[in-house]
Design a protein around this motif. Structure first.
Motif, PDB file in Angstrom:
ATOM      1  N   SER A   1     -23.849  16.262 -27.027  1.00  0.00           N
ATOM      2  CA  SER A   1     -24.471  17.419 -26.388  1.00  0.00           C
ATOM      3  C   SER A   1     -23.403  18.220 -25.663  1.00  0.00           C
ATOM      4  O   SER A   1     -22.320  17.718 -25.361  1.00  0.00           O
ATOM      5  N   ALA A   2     -23.755  19.463 -25.408  1.00  0.00           N
ATOM      6  CA  ALA A   2     -22.863  20.320 -24.629  1.00  0.00           C
ATOM      7  C   ALA A   2     -22.942  19.886 -23.160  1.00  0.00           C
ATOM      8  O   ALA A   2     -23.861  19.179 -22.754  1.00  0.00           O
ATOM      9  N   TRP A   3     -21.981  20.317 -22.411  1.00  0.00           N
ATOM     10  CA  TRP A   3     -21.987  20.071 -20.973  1.00  0.00           C
ATOM     11  C   TRP A   3     -22.867  21.123 -20.310  1.00  0.00           C
ATOM     12  O   TRP A   3     -23.020  22.233 -20.820  1.00  0.00           O
ATOM     13  N   SER A   4     -23.407  20.797 -19.169  1.00  0.00           N
ATOM     14  CA  SER A   4     -24.153  21.794 -18.399  1.00  0.00           C
ATOM     15  C   SER A   4     -23.201  22.910 -18.002  1.00  0.00           C
ATOM     16  O   SER A   4     -21.994  22.696 -17.865  1.00  0.00           O
ATOM     17  N   THR A   5     -23.736  24.103 -17.799  1.00  0.00           N
ATOM     18  CA  THR A   5     -22.906  25.262 -17.468  1.00  0.00           C
ATOM     19  C   THR A   5     -22.001  24.990 -16.271  1.00  0.00           C
ATOM     20  O   THR A   5     -20.833  25.367 -16.274  1.00  0.00           O
ATOM     21  N   ASN A   6     -22.521  24.304 -15.261  1.00  0.00           N
ATOM     22  CA  ASN A   6     -21.705  24.035 -14.067  1.00  0.00           C
ATOM     23  C   ASN A   6     -20.663  22.944 -14.314  1.00  0.00           C
ATOM     24  O   ASN A   6     -19.859  22.653 -13.437  1.00  0.00           O
ATOM     25  N   GLU A   7     -20.660  22.325 -15.511  1.00  0.00           N
ATOM     26  CA  GLU A   7     -19.680  21.300 -15.850  1.00  0.00           C
ATOM     27  C   GLU A   7     -18.691  21.765 -16.917  1.00  0.00           C
ATOM     28  O   GLU A   7     -17.903  20.980 -17.425  1.00  0.00           O
ATOM     29  N   ASN A   8     -18.718  23.044 -17.278  1.00  0.00           N
ATOM     30  CA  ASN A   8     -17.894  23.569 -18.364  1.00  0.00           C
ATOM     31  C   ASN A   8     -16.415  23.709 -18.027  1.00  0.00           C
ATOM     32  O   ASN A   8     -15.606  23.919 -18.923  1.00  0.00           O
ATOM     33  N   GLN A   9     -16.041  23.628 -16.770  1.00  0.00           N
ATOM     34  CA  GLN A   9     -14.648  23.786 -16.368  1.00  0.00           C
ATOM     35  C   GLN A   9     -13.752  22.851 -17.173  1.00  0.00           C
ATOM     36  O   GLN A   9     -13.947  21.643 -17.160  1.00  0.00           O
ATOM     37  N   GLY A  10     -12.797  23.403 -17.897  1.00  0.00           N
ATOM     38  CA  GLY A  10     -11.870  22.600 -18.683  1.00  0.00           C
ATOM     39  C   GLY A  10     -12.450  22.057 -19.969  1.00  0.00           C
ATOM     40  O   GLY A  10     -11.827  21.222 -20.627  1.00  0.00           O
ATOM     41  N   LYS A  11     -13.635  22.532 -20.359  1.00  0.00           N
ATOM     42  CA  LYS A  11     -14.296  22.022 -21.567  1.00  0.00           C
ATOM     43  C   LYS A  11     -14.468  23.088 -22.648  1.00  0.00           C
ATOM     44  O   LYS A  11     -14.931  22.799 -23.736  1.00  0.00           O
ATOM     45  N   VAL A  12     -14.126  24.336 -22.335  1.00  0.00           N
ATOM     46  CA  VAL A  12     -14.299  25.446 -23.267  1.00  0.00           C
ATOM     47  C   VAL A  12     -12.935  26.102 -23.500  1.00  0.00           C
ATOM     48  O   VAL A  12     -12.209  26.392 -22.544  1.00  0.00           O
ATOM     49  N   PHE A  13     -12.615  26.330 -24.772  1.00  0.00           N
ATOM     50  CA  PHE A  13     -11.320  26.873 -25.155  1.00  0.00           C
ATOM     51  C   PHE A  13     -11.542  28.017 -26.131  1.00  0.00           C
ATOM     52  O   PHE A  13     -12.535  28.030 -26.862  1.00  0.00           O
ATOM     53  N   HIS A  14     -10.622  28.969 -26.164  1.00  0.00           N
ATOM     54  CA  HIS A  14     -10.739  30.121 -27.061  1.00  0.00           C
ATOM     55  C   HIS A  14      -9.420  30.340 -27.804  1.00  0.00           C
ATOM     56  O   HIS A  14      -8.344  30.101 -27.257  1.00  0.00           O
ATOM     57  N   VAL A  15      -9.558  30.815 -29.039  1.00  0.00           N
ATOM     58  CA  VAL A  15      -8.402  31.192 -29.848  1.00  0.00           C
ATOM     59  C   VAL A  15      -8.870  32.234 -30.857  1.00  0.00           C
ATOM     60  O   VAL A  15     -10.022  32.224 -31.275  1.00  0.00           O
ATOM     61  N   SER A  16      -7.981  33.101 -31.249  1.00  0.00           N
ATOM     62  CA  SER A  16      -8.313  34.136 -32.227  1.00  0.00           C
ATOM     63  C   SER A  16      -8.424  33.534 -33.630  1.00  0.00           C
ATOM     64  O   SER A  16      -7.629  32.670 -34.008  1.00  0.00           O
ATOM     65  N   ILE A  17      -9.372  34.021 -34.406  1.00  0.00           N
ATOM     66  CA  ILE A  17      -9.482  33.641 -35.814  1.00  0.00           C
ATOM     67  C   ILE A  17      -8.221  34.065 -36.571  1.00  0.00           C
ATOM     68  O   ILE A  17      -7.886  33.506 -37.604  1.00  0.00           O
ATOM     69  N   ASN A  18      -7.476  35.019 -36.015  1.00  0.00           N
ATOM     70  CA  ASN A  18      -6.254  35.520 -36.635  1.00  0.00           C
ATOM     71  C   ASN A  18      -5.013  34.707 -36.273  1.00  0.00           C
ATOM     72  O   ASN A  18      -3.924  35.003 -36.764  1.00  0.00           O
ATOM     73  N   ALA A  19      -5.175  33.700 -35.428  1.00  0.00           N
ATOM     74  CA  ALA A  19      -4.044  32.845 -35.063  1.00  0.00           C
ATOM     75  C   ALA A  19      -3.579  32.068 -36.288  1.00  0.00           C
ATOM     76  O   ALA A  19      -4.310  31.935 -37.278  1.00  0.00           O
ATOM     77  N   SER A  20      -2.379  31.546 -36.213  1.00  0.00           N
ATOM     78  CA  SER A  20      -1.878  30.710 -37.313  1.00  0.00           C
ATOM     79  C   SER A  20      -2.733  29.450 -37.414  1.00  0.00           C
ATOM     80  O   SER A  20      -3.413  29.056 -36.451  1.00  0.00           O
ATOM     81  N   ASP A  21      -2.700  28.794 -38.568  1.00  0.00           N
ATOM     82  CA  ASP A  21      -3.430  27.533 -38.736  1.00  0.00           C
ATOM     83  C   ASP A  21      -2.997  26.528 -37.677  1.00  0.00           C
ATOM     84  O   ASP A  21      -3.830  25.840 -37.075  1.00  0.00           O
ATOM     85  N   GLU A  22      -1.695  26.462 -37.431  1.00  0.00           N
ATOM     86  CA  GLU A  22      -1.173  25.498 -36.456  1.00  0.00           C
ATOM     87  C   GLU A  22      -1.694  25.792 -35.045  1.00  0.00           C
ATOM     88  O   GLU A  22      -2.106  24.880 -34.325  1.00  0.00           O
ATOM     89  N   GLU A  23      -1.692  27.063 -34.651  1.00  0.00           N
ATOM     90  CA  GLU A  23      -2.179  27.424 -33.309  1.00  0.00           C
ATOM     91  C   GLU A  23      -3.680  27.168 -33.189  1.00  0.00           C
ATOM     92  O   GLU A  23      -4.142  26.615 -32.189  1.00  0.00           O
ATOM     93  N   LEU A  24      -4.445  27.556 -34.209  1.00  0.00           N
ATOM     94  CA  LEU A  24      -5.885  27.319 -34.191  1.00  0.00           C
ATOM     95  C   LEU A  24      -6.158  25.823 -34.063  1.00  0.00           C
ATOM     96  O   LEU A  24      -6.986  25.386 -33.248  1.00  0.00           O
ATOM     97  N   GLY A  25      -5.452  25.008 -34.841  1.00  0.00           N
ATOM     98  CA  GLY A  25      -5.620  23.558 -34.788  1.00  0.00           C
ATOM     99  C   GLY A  25      -5.207  22.959 -33.458  1.00  0.00           C
ATOM    100  O   GLY A  25      -5.846  22.025 -32.960  1.00  0.00           O
ATOM    101  N   ALA A  26      -4.157  23.493 -32.863  1.00  0.00           N
ATOM    102  CA  ALA A  26      -3.697  22.973 -31.570  1.00  0.00           C
ATOM    103  C   ALA A  26      -4.745  23.213 -30.478  1.00  0.00           C
ATOM    104  O   ALA A  26      -4.994  22.334 -29.642  1.00  0.00           O
ATOM    105  N   VAL A  27      -5.372  24.381 -30.488  1.00  0.00           N
ATOM    106  CA  VAL A  27      -6.417  24.666 -29.494  1.00  0.00           C
ATOM    107  C   VAL A  27      -7.638  23.775 -29.756  1.00  0.00           C
ATOM    108  O   VAL A  27      -8.251  23.252 -28.824  1.00  0.00           O
ATOM    109  N   ALA A  28      -7.982  23.572 -31.020  1.00  0.00           N
ATOM    110  CA  ALA A  28      -9.097  22.680 -31.359  1.00  0.00           C
ATOM    111  C   ALA A  28      -8.818  21.256 -30.874  1.00  0.00           C
ATOM    112  O   ALA A  28      -9.728  20.572 -30.374  1.00  0.00           O
ATOM    113  N   LEU A  29      -7.577  20.810 -30.996  1.00  0.00           N
ATOM    114  CA  LEU A  29      -7.213  19.476 -30.506  1.00  0.00           C
ATOM    115  C   LEU A  29      -7.325  19.384 -28.984  1.00  0.00           C
ATOM    116  O   LEU A  29      -7.715  18.339 -28.450  1.00  0.00           O
TER     117      LEU A  29
END
Length: 183
Positions: free
Chosen positions: A144-172
């Motif tokens: 399950s997702a975390w509650s909104t007040n628990e999202n600190q440090g749990k949500v990350f963003h990256v551009s779909i236009n990033a390199s495969d390596e950068e996209l994968g690093a943010v996913a990790l």
């Protein structure tokens, strides 16, 4: 099509990590997220996964994800059409998880899905180039997702236009922020 007019097309995928494998699964939106009937889903040995592989496959999964609210132009979705998609999706889902089970020696397809960390990947592709990765917390055999007040440090963003390596690093990074159900 009252509510569908304001509905923003969403592309979704799941990224799953266990001690044995990493899986990328394209998800279709039909009032919820469901295993995609036509999207890209794959898995690899955990030891062989790297950021480039993860990024490449997440991009494919998101780009092949379908949003039926937008495609059908109706909300709520027609019950019969939705049931037809369920009939298509379930065998594909079972085939995928049976292959994971057999390759990694799990006793059944359910066990193949347990003891994992899961990241929800969401992309509002007509609105932004930013993919949102949300770390999950394990709940027995589900996530399950975390509650909104628990999202600190749990949500990350990256551009779909990033390199495969950068996209994968943010996913990790998002995977590392999960509270897996094997901990």
């Amino acid at each position: 099509m009252s509510d569908a007019k304001v509905h923003v097309r969403k592309a979704r995928a799941h990224l799953i990590r266990t001690g044995k494998y990493i899986a990328v699964i394209s998800m279709d939106t039909r009032g919820g997220s469901f295993f995609s009937t036509t999207g890209w889903s794959t898995f690899i040995d955990h030891k062989d996964a790297n950021p480039e592989w993860i990024g490449e496959n997440l991009r494919k999964a998101l780009e092949t994800s379908r949003d039926y609210v937008v495609e059908w132009g109706e909300y709520p979705l027609p019950r019969e059409k939705n049931l037809e998609e369920d009939k298509k999706s379930f065998p594909i889902y079972m085939d995928f998880w049976t292959r994971v089970q057999e390759k990694y020696g799990f006793k059944d397809w359910r066990e193949a899905q347990t003891k994992s960390a899961l990241v929800f990947a969401n992309w509002e592709c007509e609105q932004t180039d930013q993919i949102r990765f949300s770390a999950s917390r394990g709940r027995g055999t589900s996530h399950s997702a975390w509650s909104t007040n628990e999202n600190q440090g749990k949500v990350f963003h990256v551009s779909i236009n990033a390199s495969d390596e950068e996209l994968g690093a943010v996913a990790l990074q998002a995977l590392d922020a999960c509270q897996p159900n094997y901990a």
